[in-house]
Design an enzyme around this catalytic site. Structure first.
Site, short mmCIF file in Angstrom:
data_model
loop_
_atom_site.label_atom_id
_atom_site.label_comp_id
_atom_site.label_asym_id
_atom_site.label_seq_id
_atom_site.Cartn_x
_atom_site.Cartn_y
_atom_site.Cartn_z
N SER A 1 0.83 -1.21 0.00
CA SER A 1 0.00 0.00 0.00
C SER A 1 0.86 1.26 0.00
O SER A 1 1.98 1.27 0.52
CB SER A 1 -0.92 0.02 1.22
OG SER A 1 -1.81 -1.05 1.19
N1 SAH Z 1 -1.31 -4.60 3.93
C1 SAH Z 1 -0.57 -4.92 2.73
C2 SAH Z 1 -1.39 -4.55 1.50
C3 SAH Z 1 -1.33 -5.65 0.49
S1 SAH Z 1 -2.47 -5.55 -0.85
C4 SAH Z 1 0.78 -4.24 2.71
O1 SAH Z 1 1.06 -3.37 3.55
O2 SAH Z 1 1.60 -4.59 1.89
C5 SAH Z 1 -3.85 -6.49 -0.24
C6 SAH Z 1 -3.59 -7.91 0.16
O3 SAH Z 1 -4.84 -8.51 0.49
C7 SAH Z 1 -2.97 -8.78 -0.92
O4 SAH Z 1 -1.78 -9.34 -0.46
C8 SAH Z 1 -4.04 -9.86 -1.19
O5 SAH Z 1 -3.50 -11.12 -1.52
C9 SAH Z 1 -4.78 -9.90 0.15
N2 SAH Z 1 -6.13 -10.44 0.07
C10 SAH Z 1 -7.02 -10.32 -0.94
N3 SAH Z 1 -8.18 -10.98 -0.65
C11 SAH Z 1 -8.00 -11.54 0.57
C12 SAH Z 1 -8.84 -12.37 1.40
N4 SAH Z 1 -10.07 -12.76 1.02
N5 SAH Z 1 -8.34 -12.75 2.59
C13 SAH Z 1 -7.09 -12.37 3.00
N6 SAH Z 1 -6.26 -11.61 2.24
C14 SAH Z 1 -6.70 -11.19 1.05
#
Ligand code: SAH
Length: 223
Positions: A72
């Site tokens: 993010s």
């Molecule tokens: N908090 C992270 C943001 C990553 S982007 C950071 O700081 O890097 C969002 C993430 O949500 C991705 O890694 C994706 O794989 C995950 N995601 C998507 N759908 C999901 C679900 N149903 N359950 C858990 N994680 C999920």
């Protein structure tokens, strides 16, 4: 070579200087919580990117990581953390561990963090990285739509992917007085919502404007 290349990486004066500049930029962008700014100033974001992309670590941008996901944008991490309104010692559930960066910022603030990721490769990478950095969140490979009932209730729940709707399980796992921060919407953009649990079955919803996250993946499509 991946995040774990950080083992050889260092956090030198140049990185620290770039981080200071990023914090100043966030201040200009209206992030005013000093504790959050100082946490962002303390967490080496370049450890969460492949070392060949290190120069992008301190720009205020989201960046691709493995499995088509993103780390993010720092401003978004700061905003969601502000909206969460949690403090040191609070129990927080994160949906979407991803790179682990947002998780590290919450740990840096002293929160007791549980985080769920449904992409196995990301889950496998973030655990050792966060541990090496000295953070001790509890990480799960699983489905964020279900939350994590066994450790509920949570003082705060932060969803870092765009949810098509508000999952019921997350509402039911909030403590009374707790807050859910969740980007909701089906298209490329969502609305950033906070939902406060003010009673057993009473919730207050607030809209904080537009957001753009990678989509929350469907429950059944787990691989
Ligand atoms: N908090 C992270 C943001 C990553 S982007 C950071 O700081 O890097 C969002 C993430 O949500 C991705 O890694 C994706 O794989 C995950 N995601 C998507 N759908 C999901 C679900 N149903 N359950 C858990 N994680 C999920």
């Amino acid at each position: 070579m991946h995040y774990l290349s950080f083992v050889k990486a260092e956090d030198n004066y140049r990185h620290k200087g770039l981080r200071k500049k990023l914090v100043e930029k966030l201040r200009v962008l209206d992030i005013c919580n000093e504790e959050i700014l100082s946490a962002i100033g303390n967490v080496p974001r370049h450890f969460f990117l492949d070392s060949s992309f290190e120069q992008f670590a301190y720009t205020n941008k989201a960046f691709p990581i493995a499995s088509g996901q993103t780390i993010s944008q720092p401003q978004t991490v700061a905003q969601q953390t502000e909206l969460l309104q949690c403090k040191s010692g609070d129990k927080v559930l994160e949906i979407g561990t991803g790179s682990g960066y947002q998780c590290a910022v919450l740990c840096e603030l002293g929160m007791k963090v549980y985080s769920i990721e449904r992409q196995k490769d990301l889950h496998d990478l973030s655990g050792p990285l966060l541990k090496k950095m000295g953070y001790a969140p509890t990480l799960y490979y699983g489905d964020g739509y279900k939350g994590k009932e066994v450790f509920a209730p949570y003082d705060g729940i932060i969803v870092t992917c765009g949810a098509p709707f508000v999952p019921k399980a997350l509402l039911s796992q909030l403590a009374i007085g707790g807050r859910l921060v969740i980007p909701v919407g089906e298209g490329e953009t969502q609305r950033m919502l906070t939902i406060d649990r003010v009673g057993e079955s009473e919730f207050n919803k607030k809209d904080h404007g537009v957001a753009a996250f990678v989509p929350m993946l469907e429950e059944k499509a787990r691989d």
